[in-house]
Design a protein around this motif. Structure first.
Motif, PDB file in Angstrom:
ATOM      1  N   LEU A   1       0.716  -1.578  -0.186  1.00  0.00           N
ATOM      2  CA  LEU A   1      -0.638  -0.059  -0.082  1.00  0.00           C
ATOM      3  C   LEU A   1       1.584   1.551   0.094  1.00  0.00           C
ATOM      4  O   LEU A   1       0.870   2.217  -0.782  1.00  0.00           O
ATOM      5  CB  LEU A   1      -0.720  -0.150   0.628  1.00  0.00           C
ATOM      6  CG  LEU A   1      -2.133  -1.084   0.865  1.00  0.00           C
ATOM      7  CD1 LEU A   1      -3.039  -0.646   2.513  1.00  0.00           C
ATOM      8  CD2 LEU A   1      -2.393  -1.020  -0.181  1.00  0.00           C
TER       9      LEU A   1
ATOM     10  N   TRP B   1      -5.720   7.640   3.093  1.00  0.00           N
ATOM     11  CA  TRP B   1      -5.683   8.053   1.735  1.00  0.00           C
ATOM     12  C   TRP B   1      -5.700   8.824   0.847  1.00  0.00           C
ATOM     13  O   TRP B   1      -6.681   9.967   1.689  1.00  0.00           O
ATOM     14  CB  TRP B   1      -6.791   6.589   1.317  1.00  0.00           C
ATOM     15  CG  TRP B   1      -6.613   5.932   0.312  1.00  0.00           C
ATOM     16  CD1 TRP B   1      -7.328   5.878  -1.317  1.00  0.00           C
ATOM     17  CD2 TRP B   1      -5.465   4.208  -0.122  1.00  0.00           C
ATOM     18  NE1 TRP B   1      -5.931   5.061  -2.355  1.00  0.00           N
ATOM     19  CE2 TRP B   1      -4.973   4.713  -1.424  1.00  0.00           C
ATOM     20  CE3 TRP B   1      -3.850   4.069   1.137  1.00  0.00           C
ATOM     21  CZ2 TRP B   1      -4.026   3.025  -1.626  1.00  0.00           C
ATOM     22  CZ3 TRP B   1      -3.308   3.198   0.081  1.00  0.00           C
ATOM     23  CH2 TRP B   1      -3.197   2.895  -1.025  1.00  0.00           C
ATOM     24  N   HIS B   2      -5.351   8.527  -0.259  1.00  0.00           N
ATOM     25  CA  HIS B   2      -5.764   9.457  -1.354  1.00  0.00           C
ATOM     26  C   HIS B   2      -6.751  10.808  -1.197  1.00  0.00           C
ATOM     27  O   HIS B   2      -7.860   9.413  -1.871  1.00  0.00           O
ATOM     28  CB  HIS B   2      -5.028   9.454  -2.633  1.00  0.00           C
ATOM     29  CG  HIS B   2      -4.294  10.880  -3.220  1.00  0.00           C
ATOM     30  ND1 HIS B   2      -5.584  11.377  -3.715  1.00  0.00           N
ATOM     31  CD2 HIS B   2      -3.033  11.356  -3.284  1.00  0.00           C
ATOM     32  CE1 HIS B   2      -5.243  12.318  -4.715  1.00  0.00           C
ATOM     33  NE2 HIS B   2      -3.608  12.420  -4.266  1.00  0.00           N
TER      34      HIS B   2
ATOM     35  N   ILE C   1      -9.703   3.214  -1.716  1.00  0.00           N
ATOM     36  CA  ILE C   1      -9.152   2.247  -1.154  1.00  0.00           C
ATOM     37  C   ILE C   1     -10.558   1.315  -0.069  1.00  0.00           C
ATOM     38  O   ILE C   1     -11.223   1.544  -0.339  1.00  0.00           O
ATOM     39  CB  ILE C   1      -8.714   1.961  -0.132  1.00  0.00           C
ATOM     40  CG1 ILE C   1      -8.076   1.023   0.301  1.00  0.00           C
ATOM     41  CG2 ILE C   1      -8.623   3.315   1.034  1.00  0.00           C
ATOM     42  CD1 ILE C   1      -6.537   0.903   0.799  1.00  0.00           C
TER      43      ILE C   1
ATOM     44  N   GLN D   1       0.631   4.488  -2.914  1.00  0.00           N
ATOM     45  CA  GLN D   1       0.253   5.993  -3.028  1.00  0.00           C
ATOM     46  C   GLN D   1       2.065   6.148  -3.074  1.00  0.00           C
ATOM     47  O   GLN D   1       1.219   7.905  -2.990  1.00  0.00           O
ATOM     48  CB  GLN D   1       0.657   6.149  -1.096  1.00  0.00           C
ATOM     49  CG  GLN D   1      -0.677   5.449   0.044  1.00  0.00           C
ATOM     50  CD  GLN D   1      -0.833   5.782   1.461  1.00  0.00           C
ATOM     51  OE1 GLN D   1       0.474   6.186   2.142  1.00  0.00           O
ATOM     52  NE2 GLN D   1      -1.623   6.285   2.212  1.00  0.00           N
TER      53      GLN D   1
ATOM     54  N   ARG E   1      -8.553   9.102  -4.461  1.00  0.00           N
ATOM     55  CA  ARG E   1      -8.741   7.841  -4.977  1.00  0.00           C
ATOM     56  C   ARG E   1      -9.106   6.941  -4.233  1.00  0.00           C
ATOM     57  O   ARG E   1     -10.135   7.527  -3.230  1.00  0.00           O
ATOM     58  CB  ARG E   1      -7.484   7.303  -4.893  1.00  0.00           C
ATOM     59  CG  ARG E   1      -6.026   8.264  -5.572  1.00  0.00           C
ATOM     60  CD  ARG E   1      -4.254   6.903  -5.378  1.00  0.00           C
ATOM     61  NE  ARG E   1      -3.752   8.646  -6.001  1.00  0.00           N
ATOM     62  CZ  ARG E   1      -2.776   8.506  -5.826  1.00  0.00           C
ATOM     63  NH1 ARG E   1      -1.722   7.627  -4.987  1.00  0.00           N
ATOM     64  NH2 ARG E   1      -0.618   8.769  -6.084  1.00  0.00           N
TER      65      ARG E   1
ATOM     66  N   TYR F   1      -5.871   2.897   6.974  1.00  0.00           N
ATOM     67  CA  TYR F   1      -4.693   3.099   5.891  1.00  0.00           C
ATOM     68  C   TYR F   1      -5.739   4.069   5.234  1.00  0.00           C
ATOM     69  O   TYR F   1      -5.906   4.970   4.856  1.00  0.00           O
ATOM     70  CB  TYR F   1      -4.189   1.884   4.892  1.00  0.00           C
ATOM     71  CG  TYR F   1      -3.031   1.845   4.672  1.00  0.00           C
ATOM     72  CD1 TYR F   1      -1.746   2.309   4.098  1.00  0.00           C
ATOM     73  CD2 TYR F   1      -2.508   1.322   5.774  1.00  0.00           C
ATOM     74  CE1 TYR F   1      -0.882   2.008   3.983  1.00  0.00           C
ATOM     75  CE2 TYR F   1      -1.480   1.145   5.830  1.00  0.00           C
ATOM     76  CZ  TYR F   1       0.146   1.830   4.880  1.00  0.00           C
ATOM     77  OH  TYR F   1       0.913   1.406   5.334  1.00  0.00           O
ATOM     78  N   ALA F   2      -7.493   3.570   5.343  1.00  0.00           N
ATOM     79  CA  ALA F   2      -8.440   4.081   4.573  1.00  0.00           C
ATOM     80  C   ALA F   2      -8.529   6.116   5.495  1.00  0.00           C
ATOM     81  O   ALA F   2      -8.860   6.659   4.436  1.00  0.00           O
ATOM     82  CB  ALA F   2      -9.601   3.653   4.849  1.00  0.00           C
TER      83      ALA F   2
ATOM     84  N   GLU G   1      -8.526   3.152  -8.471  1.00  0.00           N
ATOM     85  CA  GLU G   1      -9.506   2.378  -6.738  1.00  0.00           C
ATOM     86  C   GLU G   1      -8.032   1.246  -6.686  1.00  0.00           C
ATOM     87  O   GLU G   1      -7.572   0.713  -7.603  1.00  0.00           O
ATOM     88  CB  GLU G   1     -10.227   1.717  -6.986  1.00  0.00           C
ATOM     89  CG  GLU G   1     -10.956   0.888  -7.938  1.00  0.00           C
ATOM     90  CD  GLU G   1     -12.450   0.476  -7.836  1.00  0.00           C
ATOM     91  OE1 GLU G   1     -13.082   1.128  -7.222  1.00  0.00           O
ATOM     92  OE2 GLU G   1     -12.507  -0.744  -8.871  1.00  0.00           O
TER      93      GLU G   1
END
Length: 319
Positions: free
Chosen positions: A20, A58-59, A64, A24, A62, A54-55, A35
């Motif tokens: 991951l 996350w960007h 996840i 990123q 994008r 991570y969610a 995605e």
């Protein structure tokens, strides 16, 4: 959605963060809507917690997503990923595959520019946790390390040496999968047998697509690194892996043929057995003194034994 990265995983909580982190850092994706789907294949560790963490950071442009698939086996996990994907192009990464920073951009562009291609793969390098052992070049194929050159080419179905893209880091067009690949319940291979290490479920999917109107290609601009921990270079593991590779050959051989042809292959089983027996005997007579101290030779020996036993392992498991 333009592109989906699908990561099937089983108890991958310690491996996933590295994958991951690489996703990123992707570059050249400013104009791509993409995605990430993490398909948790019935894990019993904290894989879900890792994804949710991570969610949170996350960007924002994008996505996840975490998906739980209770049916064990790569075939079920990958089929679920195809079902859940929001895009036509689906790039598959294992939970120990580290994509180059331009992997998403190159995968998307190649698929977009070549609508006749049903699936394509790239170059797979090794990322080792130790100094490369002297025997590595001769056993790296068992660990799915492949470099098929810096020129794009089509894998021809009628070629004398029939080849397909390696599964890690490959991209499959959703329409091609839906048209060619049976439901996971009807596949010959559901996933790796942890007892024997026999596998081949990814190859089966590729052969189904290759047997259709869709093309299979090599795209050298897509690169990933397969992270191989030290224990996977130990003798005991490699010998078991090589045996599993051999055991898988018959199952992937069946997958190369159209379904109506497969029953005919049962009549050829005695011929395959006789031929493979001669290969085993010939190899032993030629290299019996080297098998004890040459790990690469020992692995090849185990692969040939597995190939001899493979058809009967399949019959036994189906019974």
């Amino acid at each position: 959605m333009d592109f989906t990265v699908a990561i099937p995983t089983f108890n991958g909580s310690k491996r996933l963060p590295e994958v991951l982190d690489h996703l990123q850092k992707q570059v050249g994706t400013e104009d791509i809507q993409w995605e990430v789907l993490v398909v948790d294949n019935n894990s019993n560790d904290n894989t879900a917690a890792v994804i949710f963490r991570y969610a949170e950071q996350w960007h924002p442009q994008r996505q996840i997503k975490y998906i739980f698939e209770p049916r064990q086996g790569q075939a079920y996990a990958r089929s679920r990923a195809v079902k859940e994907a929001s895009s036509e192009l689906i790039g598959f990464l294992d939970d120990d595959n580290l994509p180059a920073e331009n992997w998403v951009a190159e995968a998307y562009q190649f698929g977009k520019n070549n609508p006749q291609i049903g699936a394509f793969g790239g170059i797979i390098h090794a990322k080792l946790d130790q100094i490369e052992p002297p025997y590595f070049e001769r056993i790296k194929g068992y660990l799915t390390i492949y470099d098929r050159g810096d020129t794009a080419f089509c894998y021809e179905r009628k070629a004398k040496l029939r080849r397909i893209p390696a599964a890690p880091g490959s991209v499959i067009r959703k329409q091609a999968w839906q048209e060619c690949v049976p439901p996971p319940e009807k596949l010959l291979i559901k996933g790796r047998d942890e007892t024997t290490m026999a596998a081949g479920e990814d190859a089966e999917v590729m052969f189904y697509i290759q047997n259709s109107k869709w093309e299979l290609w090599h795209n050298p601009k897509m690169e990933i690194w397969h992270h191989i921990p030290s224990y996977r270079l130990e003798k005991s593991y490699l010998l078991k892996l090589a045996r599993g590779y051999g055991l898988s050959i018959h199952r992937t051989r069946l997958a190369r043929f159209y379904p109506w042809q497969r029953p005919l292959l049962s009549f050829l089983l005695p011929i395959y057995t006789f031929r493979d027996s001669l290969k085993v005997l010939g190899y032993y007579l030629k290299y019996r003194n080297a098998i004890e101290h040459d790990l690469a030779k020992a692995c090849e020996w185990q692969a040939k034994i597995g190939q001899l036993y493979g058809p009967y392992l399949r019959i036994k498991k189906n019974q």
